[in-house]
Design an enzyme around this catalytic site. Structure first.
Site, PDB file in Angstrom:
ATOM      1  N   LYS A  66       0.847  -1.207   0.000  1.00 41.52           N
ATOM      2  CA  LYS A  66       0.000   0.000   0.000  1.00 41.52           C
ATOM      3  C   LYS A  66       0.877   1.249   0.000  1.00 41.52           C
ATOM      4  O   LYS A  66       0.635   2.192  -0.753  1.00 41.52           O
ATOM      5  CB  LYS A  66      -0.947  -0.017   1.212  1.00 41.52           C
ATOM      6  CG  LYS A  66      -2.053  -1.067   1.074  1.00 41.52           C
ATOM      7  CD  LYS A  66      -2.865  -1.283   2.353  1.00 41.52           C
ATOM      8  CE  LYS A  66      -3.814  -2.471   2.176  1.00 41.52           C
ATOM      9  NZ  LYS A  66      -4.573  -2.805   3.392  1.00 41.52           N
ATOM     10  N   GLN A 104      -4.753  -1.702   9.701  1.00 44.12           N
ATOM     11  CA  GLN A 104      -4.714  -3.025   9.084  1.00 44.12           C
ATOM     12  C   GLN A 104      -5.281  -4.077  10.046  1.00 44.12           C
ATOM     13  O   GLN A 104      -4.933  -4.112  11.225  1.00 44.12           O
ATOM     14  CB  GLN A 104      -3.252  -3.353   8.707  1.00 44.12           C
ATOM     15  CG  GLN A 104      -3.078  -4.627   7.906  1.00 44.12           C
ATOM     16  CD  GLN A 104      -3.627  -4.551   6.487  1.00 44.12           C
ATOM     17  OE1 GLN A 104      -3.780  -3.474   5.909  1.00 44.12           O
ATOM     18  NE2 GLN A 104      -3.947  -5.688   5.904  1.00 44.12           N
ATOM     19  N   ASP A 116     -11.270   2.390   4.045  1.00 47.07           N
ATOM     20  CA  ASP A 116     -11.662   0.974   3.987  1.00 47.07           C
ATOM     21  C   ASP A 116     -13.177   0.823   3.814  1.00 47.07           C
ATOM     22  O   ASP A 116     -13.662  -0.226   3.436  1.00 47.07           O
ATOM     23  CB  ASP A 116     -11.292   0.276   5.309  1.00 47.07           C
ATOM     24  CG  ASP A 116      -9.992  -0.486   5.244  1.00 47.07           C
ATOM     25  OD1 ASP A 116      -9.569  -0.861   4.137  1.00 47.07           O
ATOM     26  OD2 ASP A 116      -9.401  -0.707   6.325  1.00 47.07           O
TER      27      ASP A 116
HETATM   28  N1  GUN Z   1      -6.843  -7.048   6.212  1.00 49.57           N
HETATM   29  C1  GUN Z   1      -7.128  -7.762   5.080  1.00 49.57           C
HETATM   30  N2  GUN Z   1      -7.760  -6.992   4.194  1.00 49.57           N
HETATM   31  C2  GUN Z   1      -7.898  -5.766   4.753  1.00 49.57           C
HETATM   32  C3  GUN Z   1      -8.459  -4.547   4.311  1.00 49.57           C
HETATM   33  O1  GUN Z   1      -8.997  -4.432   3.210  1.00 49.57           O
HETATM   34  N3  GUN Z   1      -8.388  -3.504   5.175  1.00 49.57           N
HETATM   35  C4  GUN Z   1      -7.828  -3.621   6.405  1.00 49.57           C
HETATM   36  N4  GUN Z   1      -7.811  -2.562   7.196  1.00 49.57           N
HETATM   37  N5  GUN Z   1      -7.295  -4.742   6.850  1.00 49.57           N
HETATM   38  C5  GUN Z   1      -7.328  -5.811   6.022  1.00 49.57           C
END
Ligand code: GUN
Length: 293
Positions: A53, A97, A120
């Protein structure tokens, strides 16, 4: 029939091209979109996602902030970091995350994120807005699937979409999005899951089958209608002694057999995977655009 492939790399490149233009336009107005990612602990898979990311942000010329906090971080400390990011004007969007260490209440953390920075789209207020058809943000993975359908020219209006799986991250929002009015939606939607007794009977009626159940090669050819569009959201690592790493990734769909029957299919890897980060970037750009007005 041999299915055409829908490749996340190709679809995401198209979207990144559009995002680059939007980022340039924002910078011309003196705003550099800023995305922060908070990682608590050292889960190896999360570390990879978080690094990717950050790298994509920089590649697009956005401001990237990665906040790494130790496994022993208390809920109070994490909530205080969330409050700090909520108040930081250079950060237009951020996410924490998941999964979080067991001693932290995930729901409390998500609820503390300012909904206008919730890239998100996990905050209940954003989930509600999506459900009523007035979204600020769309959740990244389902939004990525929708873009793959739209940009591959798959008609969704009036089609029977069967979603396999009911997670908060994919299955439930996916179903909510496909049932909305508008382009890339207007579908008749059925959700099936681990407690559905006649699951194969229902999946066999799908014009568009979206699978996110987290079980390797769960969907076999007998469960798919001839000519269906099959979107595989699963990523499962299975052991494979013939592979150099001793393991490899497979989806929730038996690709080899189902691709002989489907009209379109997404492979794993290379299908939906690249779309998630792409749509997260799209949400971060959108968050910055909202601030500029
Ligand atoms: N863990 C796995 N996929 C995601 C996501 O799309 N967002 C977040 N915050 N954590 C994750």
């Amino acid at each position: 029939m041999t299915a055409k492939l829908i490749l996340g790399k190709e679809v995401s490149e198209e979207i990144y091209g559009e995002l680059r233009q939007k980022i340039e336009a924002l910078k011309a107005k003196g705003v550099t979109p800023g995305l922060a990612v908070v990682l608590v602990g050292d889960d190896p898979a999360s570390q990879v996602y978080v690094r990717k990311k950050g790298e994509m942000c920089e590649e697009l010329g956005m401001k990237s902030l990665t906040v790494k906090m130790p496994e022993e971080t208390t809920q109070e400390e994490l909530l205080s970091k969330v409050a700090e990011l909520n108040a930081d004007p250079s950060i237009h969007g951020f996410l924490v995350q998941l999964p979080l260490p067991g001693h932290i209440d995930e729901e409390a953390v998500i609820n503390a994120i300012d909904p206008s920075k919730d890239v998100d789209c996990f905050h209940p207020s954003n989930v509600g807005r999506m459900l009523i058809g007035d979204p600020d943000f769309l959740p990244a993975t389902p939004a990525g699937v929708q873009q793959m359908l739209v940009r591959s020219g798959v008609e969704t209006a009036g089609k029977h979409v069967v979603v396999v799986g009911r997670s908060n991250i994919v299955g439930k929002p996916m179903a909510a999005m496909m049932v909305q009015k508008g382009p890339g939606a207007d579908s008749t939607v059925t959700v099936v899951h681990s407690r559905t007794p006649n699951l194969a009977e229902i999946t066999s009626t799908a014009d568009i089958l979206i699978v996110a159940i987290g079980k390797p090669r769960f969907v076999t050819a007998d469960m798919v209608k001839e000519g269906a569009v099959v979107i595989d959201v699963g990523t499962n690592r299975i052991s494979d002694p013939t592979h150099p790493k001793g393991s490899r990734l497979v989806g929730d769909v038996d690709f080899e057999e189902v691709s002989k029957k489907a009209s379109y299919i997404t492979p794993v890897p290379g299908g939906v995977g690249p779309m998630t980060i792409c749509m997260l970037m799209a949400n971060a750009v959108r968050a910055a655009e909202k601030v500029v007005g």
